[in-house]
Design a protein around this motif. Structure first.
Motif, PDB file in Angstrom:
ATOM      1  N   LEU A  81      12.557   4.551 -18.055  1.00 45.39           N
ATOM      2  CA  LEU A  81      13.407   4.507 -16.861  1.00 45.39           C
ATOM      3  C   LEU A  81      12.925   3.431 -15.894  1.00 45.39           C
ATOM      4  N   VAL A  82      11.604   3.347 -15.715  1.00 52.49           N
ATOM      5  CA  VAL A  82      11.037   2.309 -14.849  1.00 52.49           C
ATOM      6  C   VAL A  82      11.391   0.927 -15.381  1.00 52.49           C
ATOM      7  N   LEU A  83      11.225   0.741 -16.690  1.00 52.62           N
ATOM      8  CA  LEU A  83      11.554  -0.537 -17.320  1.00 52.62           C
ATOM      9  C   LEU A  83      13.029  -0.886 -17.123  1.00 52.62           C
ATOM     10  N   THR A  84      13.899   0.086 -17.361  1.00 53.65           N
ATOM     11  CA  THR A  84      15.336  -0.152 -17.281  1.00 53.65           C
ATOM     12  C   THR A  84      15.796  -0.433 -15.859  1.00 53.65           C
ATOM     13  N   ILE A  85      15.352   0.407 -14.909  1.00 54.21           N
ATOM     14  CA  ILE A  85      15.788   0.258 -13.516  1.00 54.21           C
ATOM     15  C   ILE A  85      15.309  -1.061 -12.925  1.00 54.21           C
ATOM     16  N   LEU A  86      14.037  -1.385 -13.132  1.00 53.99           N
ATOM     17  CA  LEU A  86      13.508  -2.641 -12.598  1.00 53.99           C
ATOM     18  C   LEU A  86      14.216  -3.844 -13.213  1.00 53.99           C
ATOM     19  N   SER A  87      14.509  -3.764 -14.502  1.00 54.26           N
ATOM     20  CA  SER A  87      15.199  -4.869 -15.167  1.00 54.26           C
ATOM     21  C   SER A  87      16.598  -5.045 -14.617  1.00 54.26           C
ATOM     22  N   LEU A  88      17.313  -3.929 -14.417  1.00 56.87           N
ATOM     23  CA  LEU A  88      18.668  -4.002 -13.870  1.00 56.87           C
ATOM     24  C   LEU A  88      18.682  -4.510 -12.438  1.00 56.87           C
ATOM     25  N   ALA A 100       4.893  -2.661 -15.368  1.00 58.63           N
ATOM     26  CA  ALA A 100       5.055  -1.442 -14.565  1.00 58.63           C
ATOM     27  C   ALA A 100       5.315  -0.238 -15.463  1.00 58.63           C
ATOM     28  N   ALA A 101       6.125  -0.428 -16.508  1.00 57.92           N
ATOM     29  CA  ALA A 101       6.411   0.668 -17.435  1.00 57.92           C
ATOM     30  C   ALA A 101       5.151   1.089 -18.179  1.00 57.92           C
ATOM     31  N   GLY A 102       4.358   0.117 -18.618  1.00 56.94           N
ATOM     32  CA  GLY A 102       3.118   0.441 -19.326  1.00 56.94           C
ATOM     33  C   GLY A 102       2.132   1.178 -18.444  1.00 56.94           C
ATOM     34  N   LEU A 103       1.992   0.736 -17.191  1.00 59.05           N
ATOM     35  CA  LEU A 103       1.094   1.422 -16.254  1.00 59.05           C
ATOM     36  C   LEU A 103       1.593   2.830 -15.954  1.00 59.05           C
ATOM     37  N   THR A 104       2.906   2.986 -15.831  1.00 58.37           N
ATOM     38  CA  THR A 104       3.483   4.314 -15.592  1.00 58.37           C
ATOM     39  C   THR A 104       3.145   5.262 -16.738  1.00 58.37           C
ATOM     40  N   ALA A 105       3.326   4.789 -17.975  1.00 58.01           N
ATOM     41  CA  ALA A 105       3.022   5.628 -19.135  1.00 58.01           C
ATOM     42  C   ALA A 105       1.548   5.987 -19.183  1.00 58.01           C
ATOM     43  N   GLY A 106       0.681   5.023 -18.884  1.00 58.92           N
ATOM     44  CA  GLY A 106      -0.757   5.294 -18.920  1.00 58.92           C
ATOM     45  C   GLY A 106      -1.193   6.279 -17.867  1.00 58.92           C
ATOM     46  N   VAL A 116      15.419   6.162 -26.750  1.00 61.78           N
ATOM     47  CA  VAL A 116      14.437   6.067 -25.666  1.00 61.78           C
ATOM     48  C   VAL A 116      13.190   5.333 -26.137  1.00 61.78           C
ATOM     49  N   VAL A 117      12.676   5.711 -27.311  1.00 58.95           N
ATOM     50  CA  VAL A 117      11.434   5.123 -27.811  1.00 58.95           C
ATOM     51  C   VAL A 117      11.608   3.638 -28.126  1.00 58.95           C
ATOM     52  N   THR A 118      12.694   3.294 -28.827  1.00 62.16           N
ATOM     53  CA  THR A 118      12.882   1.904 -29.230  1.00 62.16           C
ATOM     54  C   THR A 118      13.227   1.012 -28.040  1.00 62.16           C
ATOM     55  N   MET A 119      13.907   1.546 -27.035  1.00 62.43           N
ATOM     56  CA  MET A 119      14.172   0.772 -25.823  1.00 62.43           C
ATOM     57  C   MET A 119      12.859   0.315 -25.192  1.00 62.43           C
ATOM     58  N   GLY A 120      11.850   1.170 -25.259  1.00 60.00           N
ATOM     59  CA  GLY A 120      10.559   0.817 -24.682  1.00 60.00           C
ATOM     60  C   GLY A 120       9.748  -0.108 -25.563  1.00 60.00           C
ATOM     61  N   ILE A 121       9.616   0.249 -26.850  1.00 57.38           N
ATOM     62  CA  ILE A 121       8.796  -0.540 -27.760  1.00 57.38           C
ATOM     63  C   ILE A 121       9.477  -1.852 -28.111  1.00 57.38           C
TER      64      ILE A 121
END
Length: 438
Positions: free
Chosen positions: A10-17, A28-34, A342-347
């Motif tokens: 969601l972070v990846l998608t929203i920031l990108s949009l 940001a998405a990677g840090l959020t997941a960690g 969801v998984v493939t959108m991130g990876i």
């Protein structure tokens, strides 16, 4: 933590949009997941940097391909190509997009060069697209179709690798299936992509679109004027350039190494003296300008994928979901495909996602009574879902690298959003139907 995958995507998608730079969005998405998995910011950053090495070869190949594309343009052969296409295609926008989709489809099976053709073929055509007032989003849809649909449906070239990955992943989880059966199971989901392509070309993006203003800071001069196009004639430099291109294609097809192929082609351009040695710095610099951002996005996406893998976020998400899906096959298939999206959108890679999903999907599908072919359809579709539309996927980064050579094409709004709509939605519907029919 199961929610880490969802929140980070969601972070990846929203920031990108919101037009935040895709590199910052992925970080940001990677840090959020960690952090959501209990890691500190420093530990999360270390996971990201550790995982970047997995994509080093891909990033280097992008840089070398960019330099090779600039070298080919320097030879003048692209000017001849543009002139020929201008005479043949003229204002036939629809035919132009269909031809591009066909050429892109050959890159996965017949001549398996994947995205290598894009920085060579597309930038010289941007002048033609603007002259025709062709909507570049249609071209992005055509390119992404060619990069995905053939390997999903046809077990040849990259398609064979994809199907073998599904077969081996299912076999390691205790479910045997043949390549032929996998190919048959993916024909229905792949047909959904054909529907999406036709809708994009003949309905959504069929109208003329005025070209955007050029971003001079990023523009690379690939377009030739009409006068120059008419004056250029085929000569010995163009012949040697074709030899370098064929050598590059041969090495990529035979050795399956894009770095070696691009490097060989670039070296030959200097050895043949098509490019003067004194122009070497300029060629490489322009290549980095065109492909450098894309290469770095691939590095960061590898780091993000490493965070999800090392923290076992994906398996936690599937385990948490399996507790609530019950025994209704239609609902189970829906949830599994949603997880794959969801998984493939991130990876950002269907090939990398398949082994992860297969290990988790096979036990669920077996207990729910899905046939091996239905299970393969779910795994293949779930892996392919999100690849189109993902900011970190080479299926979207590749088209953007070519279409944005002059700074007039936005990665998210002009590539990712159109391809997400036209391919992920029909893939989801057709894949869900295939799991219930087979």
């Amino acid at each position: 933590m199961a929610a880490a995958v969802i929140m980070s995507v969601l972070v990846l998608t929203i920031l990108s949009l919101l037009r935040v730079n895709v590199i910052i969005a992925i970080l940001a998405a990677g840090l959020t997941a960690g952090v959501m998995n209990g890691e500190s910011l420093i530990a999360s950053l270390k996971l990201i940097t550790d995982g970047m090495g997995e994509q080093a070869s891909v990033a280097l190949s992008y840089i070398l391909l960019g330099a090779f594309a600039v070298a080919i343009n320097y030879s003048g052969i692209t000017t001849i190509l543009v002139g020929y296409l201008v005479r043949v295609l003229k204002d036939m926008r629809t035919l132009t997009v269909l031809v591009i989709a066909g050429v892109a489809s050959l890159s996965q099976n017949v001549v398996p060069v994947h995205i290598a053709f894009i920085p060579i073929l597309i930038p010289p055509l941007l002048h033609l697209f603007d002259r025709m007032k062709l909507d570049r989003r249609a071209v992005a849809a055509a390119l992404t179709f060619g990069l995905k649909a053939p390997y999903v449906m046809i077990p040849v070239g990259f398609g064979l690798i994809f199907h073998q990955t599904i077969q081996e992943s299912m076999d390691s989880s205790g479910l045997s299936i043949s390549i032929t059966e996998i190919a048959q199971s993916l024909l229905i989901p792949g047909s959904g992509m054909i529907v999406g392509l036709l809708i994009a070309i003949f309905y959504t993006y069929r109208r003329k679109r005025e070209p955007l203003e050029s971003d001079a800071a990023h523009e690379i001069n690939f377009a030739a004027s009409s006068e120059k196009t008419k004056s250029v004639r085929f000569n010995w430099r163009h012949g040697l350039t074709l030899i370098a291109i064929f050598v590059t294609l041969f090495i990529q097809a035979f050795y399956e190494n894009l770095v070696l192929a691009a490097l060989a082609g670039l070296i030959l351009m200097f050895v043949f003296k098509v490019i003067p040695f004194k122009q070497g710095d300029r060629v490489v610099t322009d290549g980095i300008a065109m492909m450098g951002t894309i290469a770095f996005v691939m590095l960061i996406s590898g780091g993000y994928a490493n965070v999800l893998t090392e923290t076992e976020s994906v398996s936690s998400l599937v385990d948490a979901s399996s507790e609530y899906i019950g025994d209704n096959q239609a609902f189970i298939a829906f949830v599994l495909l949603l997880l794959g999206l969801v998984v493939t959108m991130g990876i950002g890679s269907s090939f990398a996602t398949v082994p992860i999903l297969a290990a988790l999907f096979v036990p669920i599908c077996f207990s729910a009574g899905f046939s091996p072919m239905a299970t393969a359809a779910l795994i293949g579709t779930a892996g392919a879902l999100g690849d189109a539309g993902s900011p970190a996927s080479d299926s979207t980064l590749g088209p953007t690298s070519g279409l944005n050579a002059d700074g007039r094409h936005h990665h998210i709004w002009d590539t990712c959003v159109p391809t997400f709509i036209h391919y992920n939605i029909p893939l989801f519907i057709f894949g869900w139907a295939a799991s219930l029919i087979l």
